[in-house]
Design an enzyme around this catalytic site. Structure first.
Site, PDB file in Angstrom:
ATOM      1  N   HIS A  89      -5.769  -8.506  -3.831  1.00 25.94           N
ATOM      2  CA  HIS A  89      -6.227  -7.935  -2.541  1.00 25.94           C
ATOM      3  C   HIS A  89      -7.495  -7.121  -2.779  1.00 25.94           C
ATOM      4  O   HIS A  89      -7.441  -6.017  -3.325  1.00 25.94           O
ATOM      5  CB  HIS A  89      -5.138  -7.024  -1.948  1.00 25.94           C
ATOM      6  CG  HIS A  89      -5.501  -6.438  -0.616  1.00 25.94           C
ATOM      7  ND1 HIS A  89      -4.640  -6.481   0.467  1.00 25.94           N
ATOM      8  CD2 HIS A  89      -6.599  -5.774  -0.170  1.00 25.94           C
ATOM      9  CE1 HIS A  89      -5.211  -5.883   1.505  1.00 25.94           C
ATOM     10  NE2 HIS A  89      -6.402  -5.437   1.133  1.00 25.94           N
ATOM     11  N   HIS A 134     -11.673  -6.158  -1.084  1.00 26.11           N
ATOM     12  CA  HIS A 134     -12.746  -6.294  -0.096  1.00 26.11           C
ATOM     13  C   HIS A 134     -14.064  -6.373  -0.860  1.00 26.11           C
ATOM     14  O   HIS A 134     -14.463  -5.394  -1.495  1.00 26.11           O
ATOM     15  CB  HIS A 134     -12.763  -5.085   0.847  1.00 26.11           C
ATOM     16  CG  HIS A 134     -11.484  -4.935   1.619  1.00 26.11           C
ATOM     17  ND1 HIS A 134     -11.308  -5.443   2.884  1.00 26.11           N
ATOM     18  CD2 HIS A 134     -10.303  -4.365   1.274  1.00 26.11           C
ATOM     19  CE1 HIS A 134     -10.077  -5.180   3.293  1.00 26.11           C
ATOM     20  NE2 HIS A 134      -9.442  -4.530   2.337  1.00 26.11           N
ATOM     21  N   LYS A 137      -4.485 -13.480   6.776  1.00 35.33           N
ATOM     22  CA  LYS A 137      -4.339 -12.028   6.807  1.00 35.33           C
ATOM     23  C   LYS A 137      -4.081 -11.558   8.234  1.00 35.33           C
ATOM     24  O   LYS A 137      -4.843 -11.869   9.151  1.00 35.33           O
ATOM     25  CB  LYS A 137      -5.615 -11.370   6.269  1.00 35.33           C
ATOM     26  CG  LYS A 137      -5.611  -9.847   6.295  1.00 35.33           C
ATOM     27  CD  LYS A 137      -4.595  -9.253   5.327  1.00 35.33           C
ATOM     28  CE  LYS A 137      -4.407  -7.750   5.511  1.00 35.33           C
ATOM     29  NZ  LYS A 137      -5.376  -6.948   4.795  1.00 35.33           N
ATOM     30  N   HIS A 155      -1.181  -6.333   6.875  1.00 34.21           N
ATOM     31  CA  HIS A 155      -1.499  -4.906   6.927  1.00 34.21           C
ATOM     32  C   HIS A 155      -0.375  -4.269   7.736  1.00 34.21           C
ATOM     33  O   HIS A 155      -0.337  -4.395   8.961  1.00 34.21           O
ATOM     34  CB  HIS A 155      -2.862  -4.643   7.577  1.00 34.21           C
ATOM     35  CG  HIS A 155      -3.229  -3.193   7.549  1.00 34.21           C
ATOM     36  ND1 HIS A 155      -4.183  -2.670   6.713  1.00 34.21           N
ATOM     37  CD2 HIS A 155      -2.715  -2.138   8.236  1.00 34.21           C
ATOM     38  CE1 HIS A 155      -4.247  -1.349   6.880  1.00 34.21           C
ATOM     39  NE2 HIS A 155      -3.374  -1.012   7.815  1.00 34.21           N
ATOM     40  N   HIS A 168      -0.681  -3.361   0.046  1.00 33.25           N
ATOM     41  CA  HIS A 168      -0.939  -1.941  -0.255  1.00 33.25           C
ATOM     42  C   HIS A 168       0.174  -1.008   0.226  1.00 33.25           C
ATOM     43  O   HIS A 168      -0.033  -0.156   1.078  1.00 33.25           O
ATOM     44  CB  HIS A 168      -2.301  -1.487   0.277  1.00 33.25           C
ATOM     45  CG  HIS A 168      -2.685  -2.015   1.643  1.00 33.25           C
ATOM     46  ND1 HIS A 168      -1.914  -1.868   2.758  1.00 33.25           N
ATOM     47  CD2 HIS A 168      -3.770  -2.717   2.041  1.00 33.25           C
ATOM     48  CE1 HIS A 168      -2.520  -2.431   3.783  1.00 33.25           C
ATOM     49  NE2 HIS A 168      -3.639  -2.962   3.378  1.00 33.25           N
ATOM     50  N   ASP A 221      -7.025  -3.307  -3.298  1.00 28.86           N
ATOM     51  CA  ASP A 221      -7.551  -2.896  -1.987  1.00 28.86           C
ATOM     52  C   ASP A 221      -8.867  -2.134  -2.142  1.00 28.86           C
ATOM     53  O   ASP A 221      -9.197  -1.282  -1.312  1.00 28.86           O
ATOM     54  CB  ASP A 221      -6.542  -2.084  -1.181  1.00 28.86           C
ATOM     55  CG  ASP A 221      -6.893  -2.036   0.304  1.00 28.86           C
ATOM     56  OD1 ASP A 221      -7.667  -2.895   0.767  1.00 28.86           O
ATOM     57  OD2 ASP A 221      -6.415  -1.120   0.998  1.00 28.86           O
TER      58      ASP A 221
END
Ligand code: DOR
Ligand code: ZN
Length: 348
Positions: free
Chosen positions: A15, A17, A101, A138, A176, A249
């Site tokens: 995971h 970004h 996602k 999420h 997360h 994350d």
């Protein structure tokens, strides 16, 4: 004698970004120098919702890292109210994306296009269940009436438990995790459910947000919780249970966007991610379980081969810089200005 060095299979980040443009150029090499593969989040503006957009983004990521790193980005599809099951299935069959996602609308950064009503997603979830495509969640409710520190636990009760029941074969990753409720939900859930765990949720509790003043660089979503929760998440990560795996994350924002009257959520932990995790596993006497968490449990969940290459960490002090260049601006890394006692020594 205490362990001075540890060599594990090369890890993956399930995971992350990586952003786009000059931020992508700045941050992707940090991930690629440690991890063989990473699941890249699709919350760009506009979000990655089509197979064509995912392919183009994958090319930009590959161009931003050194070929010698051997890094493979694994792409994801951003779910919206308008997601088309056929497009999603096509991208999965063509091996463009590995998962979808789910951001509840407005739960976090660039989630304005997220799902407003889960009922609209039923055909998509049915198709994903049928083709074995994982759903990455999420896990926070967005109801402003719910206390921000309770939003993960309430999501599990109100959304995740019913979803896991209604779609009994759907593979789900609760991303997360930050609470005891999440750690225990995943531990006790039916098969096909896993969780990623970040370095920050192993290392800080909510006091870090207010240590001597307001600390924007400790702010991410889901926000760090009380110490009791940190300890539960930490026990989960170091337990060896195959349902828990590494997902940083890492979520870079330029310094000005963090140090602002309305600072962005996200902790940029990629540069020293493996050093962070090693610190935790060492402190808990669990270095022998780091490889399972970082390099084995994730590929097993996703049905991918284990990496054959290796990564070595040494017990050596490493000073974390107070900031790192990112195009025309700078990003502040997790642990900025601190000294860690584990250092990435070799990848091979
Ligand atoms: O803190 C966060 N930052 N949490 C998220 O869920 C998104 C991420 C981001 O993209 O900045
Ligand atoms: Zn994220």
């Amino acid at each position: 004698m205490e362990t001075q060095s540890i060599t594990i299979r090369r890890p993956d980040d399930w995971h992350v970004h990586l952003r786009d443009g000059e931020m992508l150029q700045a941050v992707a090499p940090y991930t690629a120098r440690q991890f063989a593969r990473a699941i890249v989040m699709p919350n760009l503006t506009p979000p990655v919702t089509s197979v064509a957009a995912a392919l183009a983004y994958r090319d930009r990521i590959v161009a931003a890292v050194e070929e010698a790193s051997g890094f493979t980005p694994l792409m994801t599809c951003y779910l919206t109210d308008a997601s088309d099951p056929d497009e999603i299935a096509r991208g999965f069959e063509e091996r463009v994306w590995i998962a979808c996602k789910l951001y509840p609308a407005n739960a976090t950064t660039n989630s304005a296009f997220g799902v407003t009503d889960l009922r609209k997603l039923q055909p998509v979830l049915e198709r994903m269940q049928r083709i074995g495509m994982p759903l990455l969640v999420h896990g926070e409710v967005t109801d402003p009436a719910i206390d921000v520190f309770d939003r993960e636990a309430v999501f599990i009760q109100q959304v995740l438990e019913p979803m896991a029941r209604d779609f009994p074969e759907l593979r789900i990753v609760l991303e997360h995790i930050t609470t005891e409720e999440a750690a225990h939900f995943v531990r006790d859930a039916r098969t096909g459910i896993g969780a990623t765990i970040t370095p920050q949720h192993l290392l800080i509790n909510r006091n870090a947000l207010f240590a001597g003043g307001l600390r924007p660089h400790a702010y991410c979503l889901p926000v760090a919780k009380r110490e009791r929760h940190r300890l539960a998440v930490r026990a989960a990560a170091t337990s060896g249970n195959p349902r828990y795996f590494l997902g940083t994350d890492s979520a870079p924002h330029v310094r000005e966007a963090k140090e602002a009257s309305c600072g962005c959520a996200g902790i940029f932990n990629a540069p020293y991610a493996m050093e962070s995790y090693a610190t935790v596993f060492d402190a808990d006497g669990a270095l022998d379980r780091l490889e399972a968490f970082a390099s084995v449990n994730g590929p097993r969940f996703y049905g991918l081969p284990l990496n054959e290459s290796s990564l070595t960490l040494e017990r050596t002090d490493v000073e974390i810089p107070v900031s790192l260049a990112a195009g025309s601006s700078a990003v502040v890394p997790f642990h900025a200005g601190e000294t860690l006692h584990w250092k990435l020594a070799a990848v091979g």
